[in-house]
Design a protein around this motif. Structure first.
Motif, PDB file in Angstrom:
ATOM      1  N   SER A 116       7.289  -2.950  -0.714  1.00  0.00           N
ATOM      2  CA  SER A 116       6.477  -3.693  -1.667  1.00  0.00           C
ATOM      3  C   SER A 116       7.019  -5.125  -1.771  1.00  0.00           C
ATOM      4  O   SER A 116       8.225  -5.333  -1.774  1.00  0.00           O
ATOM      5  CB  SER A 116       6.549  -3.004  -3.018  1.00  0.00           C
ATOM      6  OG  SER A 116       6.220  -3.904  -4.039  1.00  0.00           O
TER       7      SER A 116
ATOM      8  N   ARG B 245       6.718  -7.009  -4.302  1.00  0.00           N
ATOM      9  CA  ARG B 245       7.103  -7.282  -5.686  1.00  0.00           C
ATOM     10  C   ARG B 245       8.534  -6.819  -5.981  1.00  0.00           C
ATOM     11  O   ARG B 245       9.325  -7.529  -6.552  1.00  0.00           O
ATOM     12  CB  ARG B 245       6.133  -6.567  -6.620  1.00  0.00           C
ATOM     13  CG  ARG B 245       5.835  -7.354  -7.848  1.00  0.00           C
ATOM     14  CD  ARG B 245       4.668  -6.814  -8.632  1.00  0.00           C
ATOM     15  NE  ARG B 245       4.189  -5.518  -8.189  1.00  0.00           N
ATOM     16  CZ  ARG B 245       3.697  -4.588  -8.997  1.00  0.00           C
ATOM     17  NH1 ARG B 245       3.630  -4.799 -10.286  1.00  0.00           N
ATOM     18  NH2 ARG B 245       3.261  -3.446  -8.508  1.00  0.00           N
TER      19      ARG B 245
ATOM     20  N   VAL C 241       6.695   1.347  -0.119  1.00  0.00           N
ATOM     21  CA  VAL C 241       5.365   1.625  -0.657  1.00  0.00           C
ATOM     22  C   VAL C 241       5.113   3.124  -0.714  1.00  0.00           C
ATOM     23  O   VAL C 241       4.616   3.648  -1.721  1.00  0.00           O
ATOM     24  CB  VAL C 241       4.291   0.937   0.217  1.00  0.00           C
ATOM     25  CG1 VAL C 241       2.901   1.425  -0.136  1.00  0.00           C
ATOM     26  CG2 VAL C 241       4.389  -0.567   0.059  1.00  0.00           C
TER      27      VAL C 241
ATOM     28  N   GLN D 255       6.526   4.864  -3.671  1.00  0.00           N
ATOM     29  CA  GLN D 255       5.855   4.529  -4.929  1.00  0.00           C
ATOM     30  C   GLN D 255       4.537   5.277  -5.047  1.00  0.00           C
ATOM     31  O   GLN D 255       4.176   5.796  -6.106  1.00  0.00           O
ATOM     32  CB  GLN D 255       5.586   3.029  -5.002  1.00  0.00           C
ATOM     33  CG  GLN D 255       6.852   2.217  -5.117  1.00  0.00           C
ATOM     34  CD  GLN D 255       6.541   0.807  -5.581  1.00  0.00           C
ATOM     35  OE1 GLN D 255       5.950   0.612  -6.628  1.00  0.00           O
ATOM     36  NE2 GLN D 255       6.943  -0.163  -4.786  1.00  0.00           N
TER      37      GLN D 255
ATOM     38  N   LEU E 217      -1.623   1.461 -10.252  1.00  0.00           N
ATOM     39  CA  LEU E 217      -0.719   0.871  -9.264  1.00  0.00           C
ATOM     40  C   LEU E 217      -1.490  -0.111  -8.380  1.00  0.00           C
ATOM     41  O   LEU E 217      -1.025  -1.220  -8.093  1.00  0.00           O
ATOM     42  CB  LEU E 217      -0.120   1.994  -8.404  1.00  0.00           C
ATOM     43  CG  LEU E 217       0.863   1.562  -7.323  1.00  0.00           C
ATOM     44  CD1 LEU E 217       2.146   1.050  -7.959  1.00  0.00           C
ATOM     45  CD2 LEU E 217       1.163   2.715  -6.383  1.00  0.00           C
TER      46      LEU E 217
ATOM     47  N   ASP F  69      -2.504  -3.287 -10.324  1.00  0.00           N
ATOM     48  CA  ASP F  69      -1.325  -4.159 -10.480  1.00  0.00           C
ATOM     49  C   ASP F  69      -0.987  -4.864  -9.174  1.00  0.00           C
ATOM     50  O   ASP F  69      -0.648  -6.056  -9.166  1.00  0.00           O
ATOM     51  CB  ASP F  69      -0.113  -3.337 -10.946  1.00  0.00           C
ATOM     52  CG  ASP F  69      -0.280  -2.885 -12.390  1.00  0.00           C
ATOM     53  OD1 ASP F  69      -1.216  -3.401 -13.059  1.00  0.00           O
ATOM     54  OD2 ASP F  69       0.482  -2.021 -12.839  1.00  0.00           O
ATOM     55  N   SER F  70      -1.073  -4.125  -8.062  1.00  0.00           N
ATOM     56  CA  SER F  70      -0.671  -4.768  -6.807  1.00  0.00           C
ATOM     57  C   SER F  70      -1.713  -5.777  -6.341  1.00  0.00           C
ATOM     58  O   SER F  70      -1.358  -6.753  -5.675  1.00  0.00           O
ATOM     59  CB  SER F  70      -0.373  -3.748  -5.707  1.00  0.00           C
ATOM     60  OG  SER F  70      -1.054  -2.572  -5.904  1.00  0.00           O
TER      61      SER F  70
ATOM     62  N   SER G 224      -1.025  -8.966  -8.298  1.00  0.00           N
ATOM     63  CA  SER G 224       0.196  -9.677  -7.912  1.00  0.00           C
ATOM     64  C   SER G 224       0.256  -9.929  -6.406  1.00  0.00           C
ATOM     65  O   SER G 224       1.312 -10.239  -5.867  1.00  0.00           O
ATOM     66  CB  SER G 224       1.418  -8.887  -8.375  1.00  0.00           C
ATOM     67  OG  SER G 224       1.367  -7.609  -7.811  1.00  0.00           O
TER      68      SER G 224
ATOM     69  N   ASP H 185       0.361  -8.044  -3.889  1.00  0.00           N
ATOM     70  CA  ASP H 185       1.355  -7.231  -3.197  1.00  0.00           C
ATOM     71  C   ASP H 185       0.664  -6.529  -2.029  1.00  0.00           C
ATOM     72  O   ASP H 185       0.265  -5.366  -2.120  1.00  0.00           O
ATOM     73  CB  ASP H 185       1.935  -6.224  -4.202  1.00  0.00           C
ATOM     74  CG  ASP H 185       3.150  -5.526  -3.649  1.00  0.00           C
ATOM     75  OD1 ASP H 185       3.384  -5.619  -2.433  1.00  0.00           O
ATOM     76  OD2 ASP H 185       3.850  -4.881  -4.442  1.00  0.00           O
TER      77      ASP H 185
ATOM     78  N   MET I 158       1.465  -2.986  -0.681  1.00  0.00           N
ATOM     79  CA  MET I 158       1.161  -2.007  -1.712  1.00  0.00           C
ATOM     80  C   MET I 158      -0.345  -1.712  -1.723  1.00  0.00           C
ATOM     81  O   MET I 158      -0.763  -0.548  -1.786  1.00  0.00           O
ATOM     82  CB  MET I 158       1.587  -2.637  -3.048  1.00  0.00           C
ATOM     83  CG  MET I 158       1.881  -1.675  -4.147  1.00  0.00           C
ATOM     84  SD  MET I 158       3.243  -0.607  -3.757  1.00  0.00           S
ATOM     85  CE  MET I 158       2.403   0.893  -4.100  1.00  0.00           C
ATOM     86  N   VAL I 159      -1.168  -2.777  -1.663  1.00  0.00           N
ATOM     87  CA  VAL I 159      -2.625  -2.574  -1.657  1.00  0.00           C
ATOM     88  C   VAL I 159      -3.033  -1.785  -0.425  1.00  0.00           C
ATOM     89  O   VAL I 159      -3.746  -0.784  -0.513  1.00  0.00           O
ATOM     90  CB  VAL I 159      -3.359  -3.932  -1.671  1.00  0.00           C
ATOM     91  CG1 VAL I 159      -4.861  -3.724  -1.563  1.00  0.00           C
ATOM     92  CG2 VAL I 159      -3.027  -4.704  -2.928  1.00  0.00           C
TER      93      VAL I 159
ATOM     94  N   SER J  61      -1.963   1.848  -0.685  1.00  0.00           N
ATOM     95  CA  SER J  61      -2.727   2.713  -1.599  1.00  0.00           C
ATOM     96  C   SER J  61      -4.159   2.910  -1.128  1.00  0.00           C
ATOM     97  O   SER J  61      -4.716   3.988  -1.307  1.00  0.00           O
ATOM     98  CB  SER J  61      -2.680   2.215  -3.053  1.00  0.00           C
ATOM     99  OG  SER J  61      -2.580   0.833  -3.115  1.00  0.00           O
TER     100      SER J  61
END
Lengths: 325, 329
Positions: free
Chosen positions: A80, A82, A87, A90, A266, A269-270, A273, A275, A278-279, A282
């Motif tokens: 991640s 961030r 990832v 998480q 999650l 949020d990503s 930011s 991220d 992370m995107v 997910s």
């Protein structure tokens, strides 16, 4: 049957390649320098350049994609931006929370949706049918976030019966905190299930084999359960499966409103930011979940309808050819 | 009115379908009686009310829109129309069974054929053990010429003729007094038709079951029935035994029906079809329903519906001409 499942699993590969490529491509088009996001505004030009090389951003898109996919097949979704935590771990951390919410939501939908749908079909055009159709139209049209806000306004703020934020500890605490988000998710899905159950039942009610069943002198309850519902189940299972697949990917709005620590939040949020790993991670996870639930639905079909099953087992086909009268 | 020999006696049965476009007069004051073990053919064109009559006996007319307006259906001494729903259920499938027209769609596609036969056995024999139910169901399958091993298969694994055999097994599983067969062979091809009909006839003789055979095929009637009722626009217009109908047809409609059968032995240049169409059942003529198509129509025909006239012990007809003939000796 085994062959069928394996074939379906293989068919998931191109789907996932497509999903990953599209998401990867779109994310690379978004403005903003990942190196700047990680290092902050005050970082020097050299530091930024170093970071870009470290992240592989100096290489062409396709090369980056290939590297990413190579890592993906080893279960590595990258770090991640961030917080530099992998990832994958998480996503796995949040997944159980989303799963709990999705299962409770779908349970609410089934418990409300199927009985009302059956009743509606059996008493077509009566007051009861019209009322439930109006409510399900409202249910389908009402945005989840609005219903969620209303529910938490009433039950959490005004009456103070239930918590409106987060996930409670212990079994009772968990249940209490689940009620509002599960209701929010469940009513929307229930509306779809009601309409699907009703229309599918209506189709079956007029079939000749229902007349045959009536002429046998069995009770209406048995006719409904054994003859109508069993035949009406395939479209219902499809609708429920789609809803469940969507919920398992994380209900972004509902999770955000109720601060539920799941995949949906999650992801939100990503995205905010920037991220990217992370995107990407997910979204890929969501796609996998969705395909997986669809696979389960397809397998369920075979158990519900012997005609579908016989398409996949050679034994039956040969038998049928042997005895044609 | 009621004859103690009759197992079934329908009196003045009237069934309408109430729709948005008006009230469909599907069945108008039909009276009919049947004796134990006999086969009565019910003949008429599409829309004559044959199926409504059959479903009316079992109280299976879809409602809404179907409404039983008046009449009674006496079966084994009780009026079926005044029975409670649960009493009626105990008669359906056990004392009176019904076979429907299309075997392809009359079996539940997600239940094995064995289960579908067991279901009716179980419904009417609550105290039977499971293995006994299965044994009886398998015996029924064997009786209609299907090996019992196939009881675990689903309807889609059977051909049309085999499916109709399964449906016959379901209908006869509880040894009914009356079997209503609603065009049991219409959906099958000709060679299978003969097989299935022969089997039904043989089984009903063996079990001494009375049968109401609905058909629009006069050949089928001639081969399988003892008596014939001709229906037109929701009424029985002529009723008699085979000789009455085939040798001495009296109603112009019956004569028209017989005139439209091609013959292998007689040298006929042209068949003589009945001109015109059946009247709209939402708007029936006040007098004889056949008057608009009848070659012998008189003014009196259009005024009032003729009452049934008895030409002999067995033969009755609803026609003003026959009425006059009888009156004048």
């Amino acid at each position: 049957m085994g062959k069928y499942i394996i074939r379906r699993l293989i068919m998931m590969i191109p789907v996932l390649l497509g999903v990953t490529f599209i998401v990867f491509f779109i994310m690379s088009l978004t403005p903003g320098d990942p190196a700047a996001i990680i290092l902050g505004d005050q970082a020097s030009a050299e530091a930024l350049e170093m970071k870009r090389i470290e992240l592989g951003l100096d290489k062409p898109l396709l090369v980056r994609y290939a590297t990413y996919m190579g890592n993906l097949f080893q279960g590595d979704l990258g770090l991640s931006y961030r917080n530099q935590i992998p990832v994958a771990s998480q996503v796995w951390d949040k997944f159980p929370n989303t799963a709990i919410l999705a299962i409770s939501g779908i349970l609410v939908a089934l418990i409300i949706g199927i009985p009302i749908g059956i009743l509606s079909a059996k008493k077509q055009y009566t007051v009861m049918d019209n009322t439930s159709m109006v409510f399900s139209l409202v249910g389908v049209s009402m945005p989840n976030f609005w219903l969620g806000l209303l529910l938490s306004l009433l039950f959490a703020l005004k009456l103070g019966w239930l918590p409106s934020q987060g996930m409670g500890r212990g079994f009772i605490g968990l249940l209490r905190s689940l009620v509002l988000p599960a209701l929010t998710l469940g009513t929307g899905a229930a509306a779809t299930v009601v309409r699907m159950t009703r229309s599918s039942m209506l189709e079956v009610i007029r079939q000749d084999y229902i007349s045959t069943a009536r002429a046998k002198g069995i009770t209406e309850k048995q006719i409904t359960k054994k003859h109508m519902l069993k035949n009406a189940l395939i479209p219902i299972v499809t609708a429920v499966g789609l809803q469940f697949g969507l919920l398992l990917g994380g209900a972004m709005l509902t999770e955000t409103i109720f601060s539920w620590p799941g995949l949906g939040r999650l992801m939100v949020d990503s995205i905010t930011s920037k991220d990217i790993p992370m995107v990407l991670g997910s979204v890929i996870f969501m796609a996998v979940m969705f395909s997986f639930v669809n696979l389960l639905v397809d397998i369920l079909y075979a158990f519900l309808d012997p005609r579908i099953k016989s398409q996949y087992s050679k034994k039956v086909v040969r038998r049928r050819r042997g005895v044609v009268v | 009115m009621q004859n103690p020999d009759d197992i079934l006696s329908i009196e003045d049965l009237t069934i309408h379908y109430e729709t948005d476009e008006g009230s469909v007069h599907a069945l108008n004051e039909v009276s009919l009686a049947m004796k134990r073990g006999e086969t009565l053919g019910l003949v008429g064109e599409t829309g004559a009310g044959k199926t409504t009559l059959a479903r009316g006996i079992l109280r299976l007319v879809p409602s809404p829109p179907g409404v039983i307006k008046q009449g009674s259906v006496f079966f084994e001494g009780q009026d079926l129309l005044s029975l409670s729903e649960s009493k009626m259920r105990s008669i359906r499938g056990s004392r009176i069974s019904m076979i429907f027209q299309d075997p392809m769609t009359s079996l539940n596609p997600v239940m094995t054929v064995g289960e579908q036969i067991q279901e009716v056995v179980e419904a009417h024999n609550r105290d039977l053990r499971q293995d006994e139910i299965i044994r009886q169901a398998n015996a029924m399958l064997e009786m209609v010429g299907i090996p019992a091993e196939r009881s675990h298969e689903y309807p889609h694994q059977f051909s049309g003729g085999m499916k109709q055999r399964v449906i016959i097994a379901i209908a006869l599983a509880c040894n009914p007094v009356l079997l209503i067969a609603d065009e049991p062979t219409t959906a099958l091809d000709v060679t299978i038709q003969a097989q299935v009909l022969d089997m039904i006839t043989a089984l009903k003789k063996r079990l001494n079951t009375a049968m109401l055979l609905i058909t629009h095929d006069l050949g089928v009637v001639a081969q399988n029935c003892d008596r014939v009722a001709i229906m037109y626009a929701g009424q029985i217009i002529e009723l008699g035994n085979l000789d009455d109908i085939f040798k001495r047809p009296t109603h112009p409609y019956t004569r028209g029906l017989l005139g439209s059968i091609p013959s292998l032995t007689k040298d006929v240049k042209r068949l003589s079809p009945i001109k015109g169409l059946m009247p709209d059942p939402t708007d029936l003529p006040p007098g004889c329903k056949f008057a608009p198509r009848c070659r012998f129509v008189t003014e009196a025909c259009e005024r009032a519906m003729p009452e049934p006239t008895h030409l002999s012990e067995t033969h009755q007809v609803r026609c003003i001409l026959a009425e006059a003939e009888v009156r004048n000796g």
